[in-house]
Design a protein around this motif. Structure first.
Motif, short mmCIF file in Angstrom:
data_model
loop_
_atom_site.label_atom_id
_atom_site.label_comp_id
_atom_site.label_asym_id
_atom_site.label_seq_id
_atom_site.Cartn_x
_atom_site.Cartn_y
_atom_site.Cartn_z
N ASP A 177 -9.08 -5.39 7.23
CA ASP A 177 -7.89 -4.76 6.70
C ASP A 177 -8.25 -3.91 5.49
OD1 ASP A 177 -6.64 -6.22 8.64
OD2 ASP A 177 -5.67 -7.63 7.28
N ALA A 191 1.89 1.21 6.20
CA ALA A 191 1.47 0.14 5.30
C ALA A 191 2.52 -0.97 5.18
CB ALA A 191 1.19 0.71 3.91
N TYR A 205 -6.81 -1.95 1.90
CA TYR A 205 -5.79 -2.12 0.88
C TYR A 205 -5.81 -0.96 -0.11
CZ TYR A 205 -6.11 -6.95 2.57
OH TYR A 205 -6.14 -8.06 3.36
N LEU A 223 -7.66 -11.51 -3.05
CA LEU A 223 -7.21 -10.68 -1.93
C LEU A 223 -8.23 -10.73 -0.80
CD1 LEU A 223 -5.12 -8.53 -0.94
CD2 LEU A 223 -6.65 -6.79 -1.91
N CYS A 265 -0.11 -4.46 -3.72
CA CYS A 265 -1.00 -3.63 -2.90
C CYS A 265 -0.32 -3.25 -1.59
CB CYS A 265 -2.30 -4.37 -2.58
SG CYS A 265 -3.29 -4.83 -4.01
N GLN A 266 -0.73 -2.11 -1.06
CA GLN A 266 -0.38 -1.76 0.31
C GLN A 266 -1.50 -2.24 1.22
OE1 GLN A 266 -0.07 2.40 -0.81
NE2 GLN A 266 2.02 2.48 -0.02
N ARG A 267 -1.12 -2.71 2.40
CA ARG A 267 -2.10 -3.27 3.34
C ARG A 267 -1.95 -2.59 4.70
NH1 ARG A 267 -1.16 -7.26 7.21
NH2 ARG A 267 -3.04 -8.31 8.00
N TRP A 268 -3.12 -2.25 5.28
CA TRP A 268 -3.15 -1.70 6.63
C TRP A 268 -3.92 -2.66 7.52
CZ3 TRP A 268 -3.15 1.17 2.25
CH2 TRP A 268 -2.20 2.21 2.19
N ASP A 269 -3.24 -3.24 8.48
CA ASP A 269 -3.87 -4.16 9.42
C ASP A 269 -4.89 -3.41 10.27
OD1 ASP A 269 -3.78 -6.80 11.06
OD2 ASP A 269 -3.51 -5.19 12.54
N THR A 307 3.32 -4.53 2.43
CA THR A 307 3.15 -4.83 1.01
C THR A 307 2.59 -6.23 0.80
OG1 THR A 307 4.95 -3.34 0.42
CG2 THR A 307 4.31 -4.98 -1.22
N VAL A 308 1.63 -6.35 -0.15
CA VAL A 308 1.05 -7.63 -0.53
C VAL A 308 1.20 -7.78 -2.05
CG1 VAL A 308 -1.03 -9.04 -0.62
CG2 VAL A 308 -0.63 -7.56 1.34
#
Length: 466
Positions: free
Chosen positions: A39, A19, A41, A30, A93-97, A21-22
């Motif tokens: 993506d 992850a 989140y 978002l 938030c955590q973000r996963w591309d 971070t956003v």
């Protein structure tokens, strides 16, 4: 259920490690409706709102709090976003591309099976919440959109079957055969109405309708044993055999006579019958695939793959075979041990608690000699096509030259909506030709695919000699 709770400790660690971070200020968006993306989140701090801005005032469809995920529908379906998501307060938030995550999943098919299954379960839960809140917003004065109309159609359909069930329950005590026939007719008509209605709806409206039907009929579904265990636990795939054990036993159980009748209906649906027939067919294919000259080695990927061999133990034992089942869940291995307990002395069984993902990618703790047969049951229906190809390619390396792989899948069936929405058991279903093409793309030769019932598929293919 929190998404991370659907993953094992090891899978959870791997997911969180990927992850970024956003940070969002209050009111900052978002996700915007209509955007393309995929993506995923997770809220670490603060709170997000899923809103429908088409109505004035805007309707809050869902509130995403700490530890919860958002964006899973866009990831799964590769479609435009269907709602806006904004920060209700300062949030992290955590973000996963999506692209990076897909690369990881393609390289680790067993982990992908866990991930996609868990994410699909989350999407089903989310659709129910959004539907309920959308209807509350409409009742509070918001202007109804397409989803409101879809939900109203769904409530009309489920309302009719609920009325029938209310009439049938007292009839059971007086005339059970008549009550049983009336219930079957009512549920059959409900299934047909649901299918016809969904065929007219856009995807976003299907989610609204499905969530409404599921919420409306939930008390009745939970009176069935299959409905209870399918809704309460993340089942149906390798790692937890409770649902499959009940389907294969084919003995209706429920809360009272009505619950037992509903359970019987679920167990007689085309998909349930296909799961039973598919398991039996796959077991036969394994036996037929054993080499003439012993010893034979059979590697089972997950608990379901090993349990399906139970009826074939005598035939496999005559080959002087060894069965190895690799499964990360200790409880599932206990079930396999019970299923294979009546094995002949000539048959060796090893139950290995290990990471299936590591095995597929060549990183297993233990080393295994080249196998005569590799068995994969209950995985393919939770994987996208490119991951299926990667899975087959990785497992071919576990076969001896000329060894065979037995793989199962699910085909389309008229009860897909029942399994997806009422039983929270979404599956990716494929045609026979598509399934064969994926196995061939993975490197198998001489692929033969057989139909099991109206919705099951079982295939066998050969590793090339060179």
């Amino acid at each position: 259920m929190d998404f991370l709770e659907r993953l094992s400790d090891r899978d959870r660690e791997r997911f969180l490690a990927a992850a970024t971070t956003v940070r969002l200020a209050r009111g900052e968006y978002l996700i915007r409706r209509g955007e393309r993306g995929g993506d995923v989140y997770r809220v670490v701090e603060g709170e997000l709102e899923v809103i429908d801005g088409r109505q004035q005032p805007a309707v809050v469809l869902d509130v995403i709090g700490r530890g919860q995920m958002v964006g899973e529908m866009g990831f799964l379906e590769e479609q435009v976003r269907t709602a806006d998501v904004r920060a209700a307060e300062t949030s992290v938030c955590q973000r996963w591309d999506r692209g990076a995550l897909i690369k990881v999943l393609e390289g680790d098919p067993a982990y992908a099976a866990v991930f996609y299954r868990a994410l699909a379960g989350l999407a089903v839960d989310r659709s129910r919440t959004i539907t309920t809140n959308a209807m509350m917003g409409a009742l509070a004065g918001g202007k109804g959109g397409g989803s409101d109309s879809a939900a109203q159609q769904a409530r009309a359909i489920s309302g009719r079957v609920k009325g029938m069930m209310a009439d049938i329950e007292p009839l059971i005590r007086r005339d059970k055969p008549t009550a049983q026939q009336k219930l079957r007719t009512a549920l059959h008509n409900f299934q047909g109405e649901l299918e016809a209605t969904f065929a007219r709806l856009a995807r976003v409206d299907q989610l609204a309708a499905g969530g409404e039907v599921a919420a409306d009929l939930h008390p009745y579904v939970m009176r069935s044993h299959l409905g209870e265990i399918a809704n309460d636990r993340l089942e149906g795939w390798v790692g937890d055999g409770g649902t499959m054990a009940h389907i294969c036993a084919h003995r209706p159980v429920g809360d009272g006579p009505l619950g037992e009748m509903i359970d019987e209906w679920f167990l007689d649906l085309p998909t349930s019958r296909a799961l039973r027939e598919r398991r039996a067919l796959a077991g036969q294919l394994v036996t037929e695939s054993l080499p003439v000259n012993p010893p034979s080695r059979v590697l089972c990927i997950g608990a379901n793959s090993a349990s399906l061999l139970a009826p074939e133990l005598d035939a496999i034992g005559r080959q002087g075979a060894e069965i190895v089942c690799v499964e990360s869940n200790r409880e599932a291995l206990t079930v396999v041990d019970a299923d294979l307990r009546s094995r002949p002395r000539t048959l060796k069984v090893r139950l290995v608690q290990d990471d299936v993902a590591a095995l597929c990618s060549g990183r297993a703790r233990l080393q295994y000699p080249p196998q005569s047969v590799v068995v994969v049951d209950g995985l393919v229906e939770y994987l996208p096509e490119r991951v299926v190809v990667s899975l087959v390619r990785d497992l071919i390396a576990r076969l001896a030259p000329g060894g065979r792989m037995v793989v199962t899948a699910m085909a389309a069936a008229p009860d897909e909506l029942i399994f997806h929405h009422l039983l929270k058991w979404p599956m990716t279903r494929r045609s026979l030709a598509t399934f064969r093409g994926l196995l061939e793309a993975g490197g198998l030769e001489e692929v033969r695919v057989y139909e099991a019932g109206s919705a099951g598929l079982a295939a066998v293919g050969v590793r090339p000699l060179v």
